[in-house]
Write a protein that holds these residues in place. Structure first.
Motif, PDB file in Angstrom:
ATOM      1  N   GLN A   1       0.831  -1.200   0.000  1.00 17.55           N
ATOM      2  CA  GLN A   1       0.000   0.000   0.000  1.00 17.55           C
ATOM      3  C   GLN A   1       0.866   1.250   0.000  1.00 17.55           C
ATOM      4  O   GLN A   1       1.976   1.253   0.514  1.00 17.55           O
ATOM      5  CB  GLN A   1      -0.912   0.024   1.239  1.00 17.55           C
ATOM      6  N   VAL A   2       0.350   2.276  -0.610  1.00 15.26           N
ATOM      7  CA  VAL A   2       1.013   3.578  -0.661  1.00 15.26           C
ATOM      8  C   VAL A   2       0.027   4.623  -0.159  1.00 15.26           C
ATOM      9  O   VAL A   2      -1.145   4.621  -0.558  1.00 15.26           O
ATOM     10  CB  VAL A   2       1.463   3.915  -2.093  1.00 15.26           C
ATOM     11  N   ALA A  24       4.664  10.826  -0.125  1.00 13.68           N
ATOM     12  CA  ALA A  24       4.295   9.421  -0.254  1.00 13.68           C
ATOM     13  C   ALA A  24       4.926   8.605   0.870  1.00 13.68           C
ATOM     14  O   ALA A  24       6.059   8.856   1.266  1.00 13.68           O
ATOM     15  CB  ALA A  24       4.753   8.875  -1.601  1.00 13.68           C
ATOM     16  N   SER A  25       4.191   7.622   1.350  1.00 14.80           N
ATOM     17  CA  SER A  25       4.715   6.723   2.367  1.00 14.80           C
ATOM     18  C   SER A  25       4.196   5.315   2.086  1.00 14.80           C
ATOM     19  O   SER A  25       3.267   5.120   1.300  1.00 14.80           O
ATOM     20  CB  SER A  25       4.309   7.181   3.770  1.00 14.80           C
ATOM     21  N   GLY A  26       4.807   4.354   2.722  1.00 14.77           N
ATOM     22  CA  GLY A  26       4.424   2.969   2.482  1.00 14.77           C
ATOM     23  C   GLY A  26       5.361   2.331   1.480  1.00 14.77           C
ATOM     24  O   GLY A  26       6.556   2.602   1.463  1.00 14.77           O
ATOM     25  N   ARG A  27       4.834   1.524   0.592  1.00 13.66           N
ATOM     26  CA  ARG A  27       5.633   0.791  -0.377  1.00 13.66           C
ATOM     27  C   ARG A  27       5.973   1.669  -1.584  1.00 13.66           C
ATOM     28  O   ARG A  27       5.640   1.361  -2.720  1.00 13.66           O
ATOM     29  CB  ARG A  27       4.916  -0.468  -0.818  1.00 13.66           C
ATOM     30  N   THR A  28       6.672   2.754  -1.326  1.00 16.94           N
ATOM     31  CA  THR A  28       6.932   3.749  -2.365  1.00 16.94           C
ATOM     32  C   THR A  28       7.923   3.279  -3.415  1.00 16.94           C
ATOM     33  O   THR A  28       7.983   3.841  -4.496  1.00 16.94           O
ATOM     34  CB  THR A  28       7.437   5.049  -1.745  1.00 16.94           C
ATOM     35  N   ASN A  31       6.633   2.699  -6.975  1.00 19.01           N
ATOM     36  CA  ASN A  31       6.035   3.777  -7.770  1.00 19.01           C
ATOM     37  C   ASN A  31       6.962   4.162  -8.911  1.00 19.01           C
ATOM     38  O   ASN A  31       8.071   4.615  -8.681  1.00 19.01           O
ATOM     39  CB  ASN A  31       5.756   5.000  -6.898  1.00 19.01           C
ATOM     40  N   LYS A  76       9.487  10.081  -3.367  1.00 15.41           N
ATOM     41  CA  LYS A  76       8.758  10.072  -2.099  1.00 15.41           C
ATOM     42  C   LYS A  76       8.103  11.418  -1.827  1.00 15.41           C
ATOM     43  O   LYS A  76       7.121  11.505  -1.085  1.00 15.41           O
ATOM     44  CB  LYS A  76       9.696   9.693  -0.961  1.00 15.41           C
ATOM     45  N   ALA A  97      -0.180   7.992  -7.762  1.00 20.39           N
ATOM     46  CA  ALA A  97       1.003   7.147  -7.901  1.00 20.39           C
ATOM     47  C   ALA A  97       0.689   5.975  -8.814  1.00 20.39           C
ATOM     48  O   ALA A  97      -0.329   5.302  -8.649  1.00 20.39           O
ATOM     49  CB  ALA A  97       1.465   6.630  -6.541  1.00 20.39           C
ATOM     50  N   ARG A  99       2.146   2.401 -10.268  1.00 18.58           N
ATOM     51  CA  ARG A  99       3.153   1.367 -10.045  1.00 18.58           C
ATOM     52  C   ARG A  99       3.619   0.752 -11.353  1.00 18.58           C
ATOM     53  O   ARG A  99       4.807   0.505 -11.551  1.00 18.58           O
ATOM     54  CB  ARG A  99       2.592   0.281  -9.131  1.00 18.58           C
ATOM     55  N   TYR A 112      -2.879   4.691  -6.754  1.00 16.83           N
ATOM     56  CA  TYR A 112      -3.167   5.323  -5.471  1.00 16.83           C
ATOM     57  C   TYR A 112      -3.401   6.814  -5.661  1.00 16.83           C
ATOM     58  O   TYR A 112      -2.810   7.430  -6.546  1.00 16.83           O
ATOM     59  CB  TYR A 112      -2.002   5.112  -4.501  1.00 16.83           C
TER      60      TYR A 112
END
Length: 123
Positions: A1-2, A24-28, A31, A76, A97, A99, A112
């Protein structure tokens, strides 16, 4: 998740400027592209600008030469510098974002979205 969080919107007079940020945070790391879209009342969400992990930038014709997208820290944090604002720039601005691959101008390819930040330009 992002997770994406936009900031920097506000009310300005025509000719003024704003700088939007998207954190951005999480599984950046997944992206590949970060983009800015905007949605005015009663209108569809439209593409504004995007930047790839490699630094390639893309702009809508309506903002080309006027807005500048930039990013740091492996996408990020993404910025949208908006000088010379016009009343027609009034909208909620969203950070997205992507992916995988796909046309950066098309919102359905973004995975996202942030919650949006309001930009209002008075005449």
């Amino acid at each position: 998740q992002v997770q994406l969080v936009e900031s920097g919107g506000g009310l300005v007079q025509a000719g003024g400027s704003l700088r939007l940020s998207c954190q951005a945070s999480g599984r950046t790391f997944s992206n590949g592209v970060m983009g800015w879209f905007r949605q005015a009342p009663g209108k569809e969400r439209e593409f504004v600008a995007a930047i790839s992990l490699g630094g390639t930038t893309f702009y809508a014709d309506s903002v080309k030469g006027r807005f500048t997208i930039s990013a740091d820290n492996a996408l990020k944090t993404v910025y949208l510098q908006m000088p010379s604002l016009k009343p027609e720039d009034t909208a909620v601005y969203y950070c997205g974002a992507m992916r995988g691959g796909g046309p950066v101008t098309m919102r359905q390819y973004y995975d996202y979205w942030g919650q949006g930040t309001q930009v209002t330009v008075s005449s």
